[in-house]
Design a protein around this motif. Sequence first.
Motif, PDB file in Angstrom:
ATOM      1  N   GLU A 427      32.844  58.149  62.241  1.00 15.98           N
ATOM      2  CA  GLU A 427      31.819  59.186  62.437  1.00 15.98           C
ATOM      3  C   GLU A 427      32.161  60.482  61.721  1.00 15.98           C
ATOM      4  N   GLU A 428      33.426  60.706  61.413  1.00 16.78           N
ATOM      5  CA  GLU A 428      33.823  61.953  60.747  1.00 16.78           C
ATOM      6  C   GLU A 428      34.016  61.796  59.237  1.00 16.78           C
ATOM      7  N   GLY A 429      33.633  60.615  58.715  1.00 16.99           N
ATOM      8  CA  GLY A 429      33.649  60.439  57.255  1.00 16.99           C
ATOM      9  C   GLY A 429      34.952  59.924  56.681  1.00 16.99           C
ATOM     10  N   TYR A 430      35.857  59.438  57.531  1.00 14.33           N
ATOM     11  CA  TYR A 430      37.120  58.877  57.056  1.00 14.33           C
ATOM     12  C   TYR A 430      36.976  57.375  56.826  1.00 14.33           C
ATOM     13  N   TYR A 431      37.500  56.927  55.686  1.00 15.55           N
ATOM     14  CA  TYR A 431      37.379  55.521  55.305  1.00 15.55           C
ATOM     15  C   TYR A 431      38.666  54.756  55.580  1.00 15.55           C
ATOM     16  N   ARG A 432      38.481  53.497  55.938  1.00 16.63           N
ATOM     17  CA  ARG A 432      39.597  52.547  56.024  1.00 16.63           C
ATOM     18  C   ARG A 432      39.261  51.390  55.090  1.00 16.63           C
ATOM     19  N   ILE A 433      40.229  50.952  54.288  1.00 23.11           N
ATOM     20  CA  ILE A 433      40.036  49.777  53.442  1.00 23.11           C
ATOM     21  C   ILE A 433      40.526  48.573  54.240  1.00 23.11           C
ATOM     22  N   THR A 434      39.641  47.605  54.433  1.00 20.85           N
ATOM     23  CA  THR A 434      39.953  46.502  55.349  1.00 20.85           C
ATOM     24  C   THR A 434      40.165  45.161  54.651  1.00 20.85           C
ATOM     25  N   GLY A 435      39.874  45.097  53.371  1.00 15.11           N
ATOM     26  CA  GLY A 435      40.059  43.829  52.665  1.00 15.11           C
ATOM     27  C   GLY A 435      39.341  43.856  51.330  1.00 15.11           C
ATOM     28  N   ARG A 436      39.234  42.689  50.699  1.00 15.17           N
ATOM     29  CA  ARG A 436      38.562  42.630  49.403  1.00 15.17           C
ATOM     30  C   ARG A 436      37.541  41.501  49.388  1.00 15.17           C
ATOM     31  N   LEU A 437      36.386  41.814  48.843  1.00 11.82           N
ATOM     32  CA  LEU A 437      35.349  40.786  48.709  1.00 11.82           C
ATOM     33  C   LEU A 437      35.838  39.653  47.833  1.00 11.82           C
ATOM     34  N   LYS A 438      36.447  40.013  46.743  1.00  5.76           N
ATOM     35  CA  LYS A 438      36.952  39.007  45.810  1.00  5.76           C
ATOM     36  C   LYS A 438      38.421  38.732  46.123  1.00  5.76           C
ATOM     37  N   ASP A 439      39.023  37.888  45.353  1.00  7.16           N
ATOM     38  CA  ASP A 439      40.388  37.472  45.676  1.00  7.16           C
ATOM     39  C   ASP A 439      41.446  38.109  44.774  1.00  7.16           C
ATOM     40  N   MET A 440      41.151  39.299  44.247  1.00  6.11           N
ATOM     41  CA  MET A 440      42.130  39.989  43.431  1.00  6.11           C
ATOM     42  C   MET A 440      43.418  40.225  44.217  1.00  6.11           C
ATOM     43  N   ILE A 441      44.536  40.112  43.530  1.00  2.00           N
ATOM     44  CA  ILE A 441      45.854  40.319  44.134  1.00  2.00           C
ATOM     45  C   ILE A 441      46.357  41.691  43.700  1.00  2.00           C
ATOM     46  N   ILE A 442      46.893  42.463  44.629  1.00  3.56           N
ATOM     47  CA  ILE A 442      47.527  43.742  44.258  1.00  3.56           C
ATOM     48  C   ILE A 442      49.006  43.624  44.569  1.00  3.56           C
ATOM     49  N   ARG A 443      49.809  43.556  43.516  1.00  6.87           N
ATOM     50  CA  ARG A 443      51.260  43.401  43.675  1.00  6.87           C
ATOM     51  C   ARG A 443      51.944  44.677  43.198  1.00  6.87           C
ATOM     52  N   GLY A 444      52.488  45.433  44.132  1.00  6.65           N
ATOM     53  CA  GLY A 444      53.196  46.666  43.781  1.00  6.65           C
ATOM     54  C   GLY A 444      52.360  47.628  42.958  1.00  6.65           C
ATOM     55  N   GLY A 445      51.060  47.700  43.258  1.00  5.34           N
ATOM     56  CA  GLY A 445      50.185  48.620  42.534  1.00  5.34           C
ATOM     57  C   GLY A 445      49.525  48.030  41.308  1.00  5.34           C
ATOM     58  N   GLU A 446      49.915  46.806  40.919  1.00  2.00           N
ATOM     59  CA  GLU A 446      49.329  46.150  39.746  1.00  2.00           C
ATOM     60  C   GLU A 446      48.216  45.191  40.194  1.00  2.00           C
ATOM     61  N   ASN A 447      47.048  45.326  39.572  1.00  2.00           N
ATOM     62  CA  ASN A 447      45.940  44.412  39.865  1.00  2.00           C
ATOM     63  C   ASN A 447      46.114  43.107  39.086  1.00  2.00           C
ATOM     64  N   ILE A 448      46.036  42.006  39.803  1.00  2.00           N
ATOM     65  CA  ILE A 448      46.165  40.687  39.165  1.00  2.00           C
ATOM     66  C   ILE A 448      44.935  39.870  39.548  1.00  2.00           C
ATOM     67  N   TYR A 449      44.206  39.428  38.544  1.00  2.00           N
ATOM     68  CA  TYR A 449      43.039  38.605  38.839  1.00  2.00           C
ATOM     69  C   TYR A 449      43.426  37.134  38.710  1.00  2.00           C
ATOM     70  N   PRO A 450      43.314  36.352  39.803  1.00  2.00           N
ATOM     71  CA  PRO A 450      43.782  34.963  39.786  1.00  2.00           C
ATOM     72  C   PRO A 450      43.250  34.126  38.622  1.00  2.00           C
ATOM     73  N   ARG A 451      41.981  34.313  38.272  1.00  2.42           N
ATOM     74  CA  ARG A 451      41.414  33.471  37.222  1.00  2.42           C
ATOM     75  C   ARG A 451      42.169  33.629  35.899  1.00  2.42           C
ATOM     76  N   GLU A 452      42.612  34.853  35.618  1.00  2.00           N
ATOM     77  CA  GLU A 452      43.350  35.083  34.373  1.00  2.00           C
ATOM     78  C   GLU A 452      44.649  34.264  34.337  1.00  2.00           C
ATOM     79  N   VAL A 453      45.352  34.256  35.471  1.00  2.00           N
ATOM     80  CA  VAL A 453      46.599  33.482  35.555  1.00  2.00           C
ATOM     81  C   VAL A 453      46.287  31.986  35.519  1.00  2.00           C
ATOM     82  N   GLU A 454      45.205  31.598  36.210  1.00  7.07           N
ATOM     83  CA  GLU A 454      44.806  30.182  36.219  1.00  7.07           C
ATOM     84  C   GLU A 454      44.490  29.688  34.812  1.00  7.07           C
ATOM     85  N   GLU A 455      43.703  30.479  34.075  1.00  2.27           N
ATOM     86  CA  GLU A 455      43.318  30.080  32.707  1.00  2.27           C
ATOM     87  C   GLU A 455      44.546  29.925  31.824  1.00  2.27           C
ATOM     88  N   PHE A 456      45.507  30.802  32.035  1.00  2.00           N
ATOM     89  CA  PHE A 456      46.738  30.718  31.249  1.00  2.00           C
ATOM     90  C   PHE A 456      47.504  29.436  31.583  1.00  2.00           C
TER      91      PHE A 456
END
Length: 552
Positions: A427-456
């Motif tokens: 109600e006071e405008g503070y946000y919480r991030i609760t998850g991700r719609l897609k399955d992107m992985i965040i490892r130590g601040g680095e975004n990793i998209y699974p499909r890229e690793v899969e294709e490789f």
Amino acid sequence: MLRTITIGDLLDETTEKYGQKEALVYQERGLRYTYQEFQEICNQVAKGFMSLGIQKGENMAIWATNVPEWVITQFASAKMGGVLVTVNTSYRTHELEYLLRQSESTTLLLIGSFRDANYVDMVREICPELDHCEPGKLESARLPHLKNVIYLGEDRQPGMFTWKDLLERATLLDEQERIKRQRSLDPDDVINMQYTSGTTGFPKGVMLSHSNIVNNAIKVAECQRLGAEDRVCIPVPFFHCFGCVMGTLACVATGATMVPVIAFEPGLVLSVVENEHCTALYGVPTMFIAELNHPSFEQRNLSSLRTGIMAGSPCPIEVMKNVVEKMGIRDITIAYGQTESSPVITQTRPEDSIERRVATVGRVHDGVEAKVVDPVTGETLPANVQGELCTRGYLVMKGYYNMPEQTKMVIDAEGWLHTGDLATIDEEGYYRITGRLKDMIIRGGENIYPREVEEFLYAHPKILDVQVVGVPDSKYGEQVLACIRVKPGEDLKVEEVKEFCDGRIARFKVPHYIQFVEEYPMTASGKIQKFKLREQAMQAIGLETKGQNDTA
């Protein structure tokens, strides 16, 4: 109030106010520039770039750690209108070639090596023509746009200019030509391009304008109450917005002193903070954890610290409390965003309670709109109901480079950027991030998209199918797990898979866990259920699926 100003003009404006104040300090190099000196070297390098024939709007890639030449190039290219394309220091040949080709970069600046990676050798592997061409006259079969390669080192490399060459070439150009070029730039011009896997597909070049990143830097600085008296330690990489927008640009916007660390090492960061009396410190949670646990931590005098930013991945509550209590960073802020939003959407403020700062990602910046919507209907949801976070305003990128369809997938007809992140707003405008719609992985601040690793991994001759998911990790937040189906009659070992990845994709993308499976959990319509695959995989490797650490 938003500014309408280019990065080059912003530097000139700050120099006018704070010319004799320190702008850039490197403890490791014994280098100190006042704003006056920093402005002069940036102008010189801008002329050097122009002498190579680089035009306004041309893409220029830089592949380097946080060396002084990186931050000089950032402001020099902005003064002459070159679009700075930032290259992840963990990239290997496969990713580098993709980025240079997709971005159509005409110029590449690079250091010799970083850790176990020899950058010069990798560039030569992609462009063997370098061995037999004059600097500036590269004609590469694989990278037809690339003409100039500039080596940020002392020794001379075949086919490459040196940094010294660039400085000397500045004399070939009249200062009035540089001024004319700078005056021709528009704040709405694209000036920065960062590659991100985002939420869909292969890495995409996020096009950011002067207005995008100047205003975001100003808002980030305001949330920390940064001023000309502040000294900001920047150990986060420049190739991310965290380093080059929230870090260097926020300093120049306020007259603060940039105090970068060339490559993160916790003991070095503590030493720099202590010796340079830094008032602000940046980092992803893993960096702060490493600093707090360093053997020299108790002996360090960090009393100068007041503020800073923890961002890049979910921030564990206990870590946040230790940063406030043990490091004394009483005004530490949490920031949330993504490259496509320049990057910060929400941030906590120093006046927020510790509870707010550990349990939420703050409120939206001034001048930014945000909402939480039903991912299916698009309807705006009430407070405390989970949905997809969307944002609109000056901060939304200009689009993905040469990818109009992908751009339309994330920016709707009304200009809302769909982040792909699940969130709630109270109600006071503070946000919480609760998850991700897609399955992107965040490892130590680095975004990793699974499909890229899969294709490789699909390119491996023994692999029939592969599915990549993220699993929890106490140190990095998440780790990459690959579930592999082997071709009939073939025998494949974990070591073979890791060997296949070594040197060809960035180390943070190499699967930490590898499982060989016969089949995947499927829906009735034949779609793979990644959430079930993740649960099964975690069970098999003995990871808990419940009761993970609370995060903001």
